[in-house]
Design a protein around this motif. Structure first.
Motif, PDB file in Angstrom:
ATOM      1  N   LYS A   6       0.672  -1.361   0.020  1.00 58.73           N
ATOM      2  CA  LYS A   6      -0.021   0.008   0.124  1.00 58.73           C
ATOM      3  C   LYS A   6       0.801   1.207   0.072  1.00 58.73           C
ATOM      4  CE  LYS A   6      -3.559   2.431   2.739  1.00 58.73           C
ATOM      5  NZ  LYS A   6      -4.408   2.309   3.840  1.00 58.73           N
ATOM      6  N   TYR A   7       1.891   1.343   0.694  1.00 58.39           N
ATOM      7  CA  TYR A   7       2.755   2.495   1.125  1.00 58.39           C
ATOM      8  C   TYR A   7       4.139   2.266   0.107  1.00 58.39           C
ATOM      9  CZ  TYR A   7      -0.637   3.955   4.378  1.00 58.39           C
ATOM     10  OH  TYR A   7      -1.898   4.217   4.739  1.00 58.39           O
ATOM     11  N   ALA A   8       4.215   1.441  -0.800  1.00 61.55           N
ATOM     12  CA  ALA A   8       5.529   1.258  -1.708  1.00 61.55           C
ATOM     13  C   ALA A   8       5.709   2.685  -2.323  1.00 61.55           C
ATOM     14  CB  ALA A   8       5.465   0.205  -2.696  1.00 61.55           C
ATOM     15  N   GLU A   9       4.780   3.274  -2.694  1.00 67.60           N
ATOM     16  CA  GLU A   9       5.249   4.564  -3.565  1.00 67.60           C
ATOM     17  C   GLU A   9       5.673   5.492  -2.594  1.00 67.60           C
ATOM     18  OE1 GLU A   9       3.150   8.288  -5.913  1.00 67.60           O
ATOM     19  OE2 GLU A   9       1.635   6.431  -5.108  1.00 67.60           O
ATOM     20  N   LEU A  10       5.452   5.586  -1.353  1.00 65.57           N
ATOM     21  CA  LEU A  10       5.763   6.471  -0.083  1.00 65.57           C
ATOM     22  C   LEU A  10       7.392   6.156   0.203  1.00 65.57           C
ATOM     23  CD1 LEU A  10       5.779   8.648   1.831  1.00 65.57           C
ATOM     24  CD2 LEU A  10       4.338   7.321   3.190  1.00 65.57           C
ATOM     25  N   VAL A  11       7.556   4.723   0.534  1.00 63.69           N
ATOM     26  CA  VAL A  11       8.840   4.327   0.749  1.00 63.69           C
ATOM     27  C   VAL A  11       9.851   4.657  -0.493  1.00 63.69           C
ATOM     28  CG1 VAL A  11      10.309   2.378   1.205  1.00 63.69           C
ATOM     29  CG2 VAL A  11       8.039   2.479   2.315  1.00 63.69           C
ATOM     30  N   ASN A  12       9.457   4.231  -1.723  1.00 66.52           N
ATOM     31  CA  ASN A  12      10.267   4.481  -2.827  1.00 66.52           C
ATOM     32  C   ASN A  12      10.607   5.736  -3.078  1.00 66.52           C
ATOM     33  OD1 ASN A  12      10.330   1.707  -3.503  1.00 66.52           O
ATOM     34  ND2 ASN A  12       8.509   1.887  -4.855  1.00 66.52           N
ATOM     35  N   ALA A  13       9.589   6.773  -2.780  1.00 61.61           N
ATOM     36  CA  ALA A  13      10.024   8.313  -2.619  1.00 61.61           C
ATOM     37  C   ALA A  13      11.066   8.610  -1.580  1.00 61.61           C
ATOM     38  CB  ALA A  13       8.752   9.186  -2.484  1.00 61.61           C
ATOM     39  N   ALA A  14      10.809   8.089  -0.517  1.00 55.54           N
ATOM     40  CA  ALA A  14      11.685   8.391   0.412  1.00 55.54           C
ATOM     41  C   ALA A  14      13.041   7.984   0.274  1.00 55.54           C
ATOM     42  CB  ALA A  14      11.166   7.690   1.840  1.00 55.54           C
ATOM     43  N   ASN A  15      13.441   6.866  -0.457  1.00 59.28           N
ATOM     44  CA  ASN A  15      14.453   6.389  -0.847  1.00 59.28           C
ATOM     45  C   ASN A  15      15.280   7.159  -1.803  1.00 59.28           C
ATOM     46  OD1 ASN A  15      15.358   4.134   0.641  1.00 59.28           O
ATOM     47  ND2 ASN A  15      13.649   2.764  -0.294  1.00 59.28           N
ATOM     48  N   THR A  16      14.561   7.604  -2.963  1.00 57.70           N
ATOM     49  CA  THR A  16      14.982   8.152  -4.020  1.00 57.70           C
ATOM     50  C   THR A  16      15.285   9.630  -3.433  1.00 57.70           C
ATOM     51  OG1 THR A  16      13.425   7.182  -5.578  1.00 57.70           O
ATOM     52  CG2 THR A  16      14.075   9.339  -6.344  1.00 57.70           C
TER      53      THR A  16
END
Length: 123
Positions: A6-16
């Motif tokens: 569900k929150y993969a987009e948020l985690v990916n954005a944080a990494n990026t």
């Protein structure tokens, strides 16, 4: 749907975005995301991603605990539907803390904020 999905987009954005000390863990059906954003702008961008996933922050299945690297200034532009409480929740502050540093802008009534105002967020 699993919380990580569900929150993969948020985690990916944080990494990026270069969030330091990023930690993601799930406990008791709540996903905890912790880390240090390199700037207030990055922190705001990540909150915007969260807002897109859960617009009213009503799911109760995520704790987003982001700090900002030392020396970064914090300024927030009031958006439609904002209140000092809602802004405070985004930054881990009480509405009173935000009001105190912005009395000159807000005036005597903390319930009357206007879209477009630039508010300082205390460190």
């Amino acid at each position: 749907m699993a919380l990580n999905e569900k929150y993969a987009e948020l985690v990916n954005a944080a990494n990026t975005a270069g969030v330091a000390n990023l930690a993601v863990r799930e406990q008791d059906n709540v996903l905890y995301i912790d880390g240090e954003a390199p700037s207030t702008a990055v922190k705001d961008q990540l909150w915007a991603v969260y807002d897109k996933i859960d617009p009213n922050y009503s799911s109760g299945d995520l704790v987003l605990n982001l700090t900002v690297a030392a020396g970064s200034s914090s300024e927030y532009e009031v958006q439609p539907g904002d209140s000092l409480s809602k802004i405070g929740k985004k930054y881990g502050k009480t509405w009173q803390e935000i009001y105190e540093v912005n009395k000159a802008v807000i005036g005597d009534n903390p319930d009357l904020i206007q879209v477009g105002w630039k508010l300082q967020i205390p460190a």
